[in-house]
Design a protein around this motif. Structure first.
Motif, PDB file in Angstrom:
ATOM      1  N   ASP A 134      40.358  32.298  45.311  1.00 29.45           N
ATOM      2  CA  ASP A 134      38.912  32.524  45.219  1.00 29.45           C
ATOM      3  C   ASP A 134      38.595  33.679  44.275  1.00 29.45           C
ATOM      4  OD1 ASP A 134      36.210  32.485  45.665  1.00 29.45           O
ATOM      5  OD2 ASP A 134      36.325  33.648  47.515  1.00 29.45           O
ATOM      6  N   ILE A 135      38.551  33.364  42.972  1.00 31.63           N
ATOM      7  CA  ILE A 135      38.201  34.358  41.967  1.00 31.63           C
ATOM      8  C   ILE A 135      36.917  33.904  41.296  1.00 31.63           C
ATOM      9  CG2 ILE A 135      38.911  35.461  39.806  1.00 31.63           C
ATOM     10  CD1 ILE A 135      41.765  35.215  40.649  1.00 31.63           C
ATOM     11  N   PRO A 136      35.922  34.758  41.163  1.00 33.20           N
ATOM     12  CA  PRO A 136      34.638  34.352  40.584  1.00 33.20           C
ATOM     13  C   PRO A 136      34.778  33.869  39.138  1.00 33.20           C
ATOM     14  CG  PRO A 136      34.798  36.750  40.712  1.00 33.20           C
ATOM     15  CD  PRO A 136      35.953  36.200  41.495  1.00 33.20           C
ATOM     16  N   SER A 137      33.896  32.963  38.749  1.00 33.66           N
ATOM     17  CA  SER A 137      33.939  32.405  37.395  1.00 33.66           C
ATOM     18  C   SER A 137      33.436  33.396  36.351  1.00 33.66           C
ATOM     19  CB  SER A 137      33.099  31.130  37.324  1.00 33.66           C
ATOM     20  OG  SER A 137      31.762  31.393  37.716  1.00 33.66           O
ATOM     21  N   LYS A 138      32.668  34.403  36.789  1.00 32.03           N
ATOM     22  CA  LYS A 138      32.172  35.425  35.869  1.00 32.03           C
ATOM     23  C   LYS A 138      32.622  36.806  36.335  1.00 32.03           C
ATOM     24  CE  LYS A 138      28.140  32.817  34.292  1.00 32.03           C
ATOM     25  NZ  LYS A 138      26.675  32.823  34.138  1.00 32.03           N
ATOM     26  N   PRO A 139      33.051  37.676  35.414  1.00 34.76           N
ATOM     27  CA  PRO A 139      33.186  37.410  33.980  1.00 34.76           C
ATOM     28  C   PRO A 139      34.247  36.360  33.681  1.00 34.76           C
ATOM     29  CG  PRO A 139      34.171  39.517  34.524  1.00 34.76           C
ATOM     30  CD  PRO A 139      33.482  39.044  35.763  1.00 34.76           C
ATOM     31  N   ARG A 140      34.031  35.648  32.595  1.00 36.12           N
ATOM     32  CA  ARG A 140      34.848  34.476  32.282  1.00 36.12           C
ATOM     33  C   ARG A 140      36.335  34.806  32.153  1.00 36.12           C
ATOM     34  NH1 ARG A 140      34.000  30.626  26.953  1.00 36.12           N
ATOM     35  NH2 ARG A 140      35.679  29.145  27.418  1.00 36.12           N
ATOM     36  N   ASN A 141      36.670  35.790  31.367  1.00 38.20           N
ATOM     37  CA  ASN A 141      38.075  36.166  31.157  1.00 38.20           C
ATOM     38  C   ASN A 141      38.365  37.477  31.880  1.00 38.20           C
ATOM     39  OD1 ASN A 141      38.629  33.913  29.393  1.00 38.20           O
ATOM     40  ND2 ASN A 141      37.482  34.998  27.803  1.00 38.20           N
ATOM     41  N   LEU A 142      38.408  37.395  33.180  1.00 38.62           N
ATOM     42  CA  LEU A 142      38.533  38.594  34.009  1.00 38.62           C
ATOM     43  C   LEU A 142      39.774  39.407  33.674  1.00 38.62           C
ATOM     44  CD1 LEU A 142      37.367  40.206  36.397  1.00 38.62           C
ATOM     45  CD2 LEU A 142      38.747  38.771  37.921  1.00 38.62           C
ATOM     46  N   GLN A 188      41.212  39.732  30.933  1.00 35.08           N
ATOM     47  CA  GLN A 188      41.151  40.333  29.603  1.00 35.08           C
ATOM     48  C   GLN A 188      40.260  41.572  29.592  1.00 35.08           C
ATOM     49  OE1 GLN A 188      40.367  37.862  26.177  1.00 35.08           O
ATOM     50  NE2 GLN A 188      41.454  36.117  27.050  1.00 35.08           N
ATOM     51  N   ASN A 189      39.542  41.762  30.688  1.00 36.51           N
ATOM     52  CA  ASN A 189      38.628  42.899  30.810  1.00 36.51           C
ATOM     53  C   ASN A 189      39.110  43.785  31.945  1.00 36.51           C
ATOM     54  OD1 ASN A 189      36.442  44.660  31.306  1.00 36.51           O
ATOM     55  ND2 ASN A 189      34.970  43.137  30.580  1.00 36.51           N
ATOM     56  N   ILE A 190      39.894  44.791  31.600  1.00 34.03           N
ATOM     57  CA  ILE A 190      40.568  45.600  32.608  1.00 34.03           C
ATOM     58  C   ILE A 190      39.589  46.360  33.492  1.00 34.03           C
ATOM     59  CG2 ILE A 190      40.911  47.774  31.340  1.00 34.03           C
ATOM     60  CD1 ILE A 190      43.723  45.861  33.092  1.00 34.03           C
ATOM     61  N   GLY A 191      38.421  46.727  32.933  1.00 33.89           N
ATOM     62  CA  GLY A 191      37.410  47.424  33.731  1.00 33.89           C
ATOM     63  C   GLY A 191      36.805  46.518  34.786  1.00 33.89           C
ATOM     64  N   GLU A 192      36.452  45.289  34.394  1.00 31.83           N
ATOM     65  CA  GLU A 192      35.897  44.321  35.343  1.00 31.83           C
ATOM     66  C   GLU A 192      36.938  43.893  36.373  1.00 31.83           C
ATOM     67  OE1 GLU A 192      32.797  43.303  35.761  1.00 31.83           O
ATOM     68  OE2 GLU A 192      32.176  44.682  34.175  1.00 31.83           O
ATOM     69  N   LEU A 193      38.178  43.775  35.937  1.00 35.65           N
ATOM     70  CA  LEU A 193      39.249  43.431  36.868  1.00 35.65           C
ATOM     71  C   LEU A 193      39.390  44.511  37.928  1.00 35.65           C
ATOM     72  CD1 LEU A 193      41.655  41.705  37.777  1.00 35.65           C
ATOM     73  CD2 LEU A 193      43.073  42.908  36.091  1.00 35.65           C
ATOM     74  N   ASN A 194      39.269  45.751  37.511  1.00 27.97           N
ATOM     75  CA  ASN A 194      39.354  46.863  38.452  1.00 27.97           C
ATOM     76  C   ASN A 194      38.245  46.776  39.505  1.00 27.97           C
ATOM     77  OD1 ASN A 194      40.796  49.332  39.126  1.00 27.97           O
ATOM     78  ND2 ASN A 194      38.932  50.421  38.546  1.00 27.97           N
ATOM     79  N   LYS A 195      37.025  46.456  39.068  1.00 26.45           N
ATOM     80  CA  LYS A 195      35.897  46.299  40.003  1.00 26.45           C
ATOM     81  C   LYS A 195      36.143  45.143  40.973  1.00 26.45           C
ATOM     82  CE  LYS A 195      32.422  47.972  36.706  1.00 26.45           C
ATOM     83  NZ  LYS A 195      31.231  47.592  35.886  1.00 26.45           N
TER      84      LYS A 195
END
Length: 251
Positions: free
Chosen positions: A146-154, A156-163
């Protein structure tokens, strides 16, 4: 496909040389001796009959893998995704071996006989390969869990992945690595972005995320082999730990 269709040209030529010496050469030697007996004026050479063997070495980038599903032992060269026999393979295995291939590619940087421009591009290409492998792991986890579809390339975005990790597991990337490693990863992901989209030139977006480089705007970031090696080591460790985190959470 059938196993007989997975030989390389080098392997086939090597086998032909071995077969020629083991089978054809003795047969010709027997034929030569028979002619000597039958033809009185025939004086064959006494030089032993032999055929050249095309020796070769397996490519440096080949990586051995044992499929965790069917047990097939095979080798891959570069990017891959599935076992050639059963078609399945654990996402963690794919990720680990992809990083291993990237590390092998980086070794070519030490070869000073390579063309300068080719050698100079190796750190950039390997950094991109490492990010791509990490992103592929994320997509595999996204498909399964269960990983959200947004952001699309999670991944690849280390900041969003951290959140995301903070919201999902109440943990941050620092819990899997260290604060220093997290900052380094964050920088390398930005470096990869400018190399992909701005020919490596530091732009305003880079400065917003990494203000300490404000004096280097419009200059090309000088990526080093040492940085890329460190990045691969950290991202490998992080990817494996994240995979295990998801496995424990949902099984």
């Amino acid at each position: 496909d059938g196993n007989n269709n997975f030989f390389t040209k080098d392997q086939v030529n090597y086998m032909k040389g071995i077969i020629a010496n083991e089978v054809l050469a003795p047969a010709l030697e027997t034929f030569r001796k028979s002619l000597k007996k039958e033809l009185r004026n025939f004086k064959p050479s006494n030089t032993p009959i032999s055929f050249p063997i095309n020796h070769y070495t397996e490519k440096m980038l080949e990586t051995d893998i044992i499929c965790d599903n069917c047990g097939l032992n095979f080798s891959i060269y570069g990017v891959f995704s599935n076992c050639p026999d059963c078609g399945q393979l654990n996402a963690k295995v794919i990720f680990e071996k992809s990083i291993e291939v990237s590390i092998k590619k980086l070794e070519f940087y030490k070869d000073e006989s390579l063309d300068f421009s080719l050698r100079n591009d190796i750190p950039k290409d390997v950094l991109n390969s490492g990010v791509s492998a990490f992103d592929a792991l994320g997509k595999a986890l996204k498909t399964k869990y269960d990983i959200p579809s947004k952001p699309r390339n999670l991944f690849q975005n280390i900041g969003e992945l951290n959140k995301f990790l903070q919201s999902k597991f109440n943990k941050s990337i620092i819990d899997y690595t260290s604060e220093e490693d997290f900052r380094f990863l964050f920088k390398m992901f930005q470096v990869r972005h400018i190399y992909e989209h701005n020919a490596g030139e530091i732009d305003n977006d880079f400065i917003v995320k990494l203000p300490e480089y404000s004096k280097s705007i419009r200059r090309k970031y000088q990526l080093t082999e040492k940085e890329v090696k460190r990045f691969l080591d950290i991202v490998l460790n992080l990817g494996v730990k994240l995979f295990c985190e998801f496995e424990q959470k949902y099984t």
